[in-house]
Design an enzyme around this catalytic site. Sequence first.
Site, short mmCIF file in Angstrom:
data_model
loop_
_atom_site.label_atom_id
_atom_site.label_comp_id
_atom_site.label_asym_id
_atom_site.label_seq_id
_atom_site.Cartn_x
_atom_site.Cartn_y
_atom_site.Cartn_z
N ASP A 253 0.84 -1.19 0.00
CA ASP A 253 0.00 0.00 0.00
C ASP A 253 0.88 1.24 0.00
O ASP A 253 1.34 1.69 1.05
CB ASP A 253 -0.93 -0.02 1.23
N LYS A 260 1.48 7.87 0.46
CA LYS A 260 1.91 7.90 1.86
C LYS A 260 3.32 8.48 1.93
O LYS A 260 4.14 8.22 1.04
CB LYS A 260 1.97 6.47 2.43
N ARG A 334 -11.09 -0.64 1.94
CA ARG A 334 -12.55 -0.76 1.91
C ARG A 334 -13.05 -0.99 0.49
O ARG A 334 -14.12 -1.56 0.28
CB ARG A 334 -13.17 0.50 2.54
#
Length: 480
Positions: A253, A260, A334
């Site tokens: 991720d 990030k 999600r």
Amino acid sequence: MTATVLISRTTPKSVDAVAVPVGTTGAVPRSLGLNRAALAAIGFEGKPGQTVVVPSGTGPAQIAVGIGEAGTLTVQGLRNAAAAVVRAAGKRAVVATNLADLDGVDAVKAAQAVVEGGLLAAYRYAGIKKEPNKSALTQLVLVVGEKRTNGARIGSERGQATAAAAVLARDLANTPPAYMTARHMAEKAVEVARACGLTVEVFNRGQLAEMGCGGMLGVNAGSVEPPRMVRLTYTPRNPSGHLALVGKGVMFDSGGLSLKPSDGQIAMKMDMSGAAAVLATMGSLKGLRCKAKVTGYLMCTDNMPGGNAVKLGDVLTFRNGKTAEIHNTDAEGRLVLADGLSLAVEDAPDAIVDIATLTGACMVALGTKVAGVIGNDQSIVDRLRAASAATDEQIWQLPLEKAYRKQLDSNVADMRNIGGPPGGAITAALFLNEFVGDVPWAHLDIAGPMAADADDGWLSKGATGFGTRLLIELATGFTK
Ligand code: BES
Ligand code: MN
Ligand code: ZN
């Protein structure tokens, strides 16, 4: 290699260490070679998990291990004590203990806990090294009297199965991202399925597109690595019920275009820990003679910011036809779970549990020892809480607060993929709630406990395999 376990009436001659349980009061076994005054003088009081190694010339080392006050022995205490013993044993290869023979805890549960604690404390990720990391432990000997031998055999077998599953989950999550892509994960799943009596189906990008899994495709869009969705099925005769498990398998991720910062990316090879726990759980069911039918979904892709990546403001359409406007590409878990939950609902199971390294907010709320649990049905949440009490994988319930749903309102789509900053673990669950229909469902947010920053009892530094033993406990006791 995981150590073997031997059940023995007496302590074999050739062991390298013998662990001797010592309470805070009462007699100290003579075999230890130190009396209570001598132990006290070196700071050993018999508190739970305390250890002291007493070397003894040519014979095996004696390891005093604290078990606390008389009558307070628990399954958790035994698991912790066994882990402390294996850590204290250091370089010694064969370690014996009568921890599983103590009164106060059922023989099966005691042996299971001692084996889990010992084997998990001995876990080392081999690494990509010329000299792979490995534990010194080759054999754990459970010394138990005749009365408890049968129970100890059953418990030891269970403990070996649950520890092996947790070890698999740890290995998968510790593996560097170039070595553990979605395709690798699917290959592992096929291997596990073949070895463990499961049926397995692997879906590629084209198949996911045909199935309308827009969440998987959207998250994958910025990556050169293709996605994989894996469905595993365990079907016993006359199933006692049907449980569906859905795991977040974000193989790395980066955050996508909502990139990030570097520090936030370093642990993100472990963002597939939910899928790892589901795969490891599925692999253990046949050996543990699970009575329930269990279906497992692994939602595997990485989240990268490539030229084709989903942009902020884009809208994705999920398997169940609902849509989401993307306001932050780092809220990707999600999105893949939305498709997985929609598919799970189509199988009409008695309950669905998803497990995901979903939100930093949950880690802020509960820290690194405790996972969040949020559900639409108190019964499935309570079953998870019971499984948590048995396995010592701690969880804490947060509310599915419907008043926060408006944080997800969008003018353009059925919902946005993030809420305002407050209550981030809850708004993430409210997003998932849009995909479970009326099926009893609970969501485990394992962002906090997915990793340990240091060796600590039965946890070893790095990926923890959190949730694996919990889900096994849930599945093997599951009835509708
Ligand atoms: N995988 C992360 C959550 C995470 C963070 C897991 C730290 C383990 C350790 C997840 O995909 C994520 O990035 N969540 C965002 C959501 C936010 C953008 C609403 C977060 O928590 O910051
Ligand atoms: Mn993210
Ligand atoms: Zn993530």
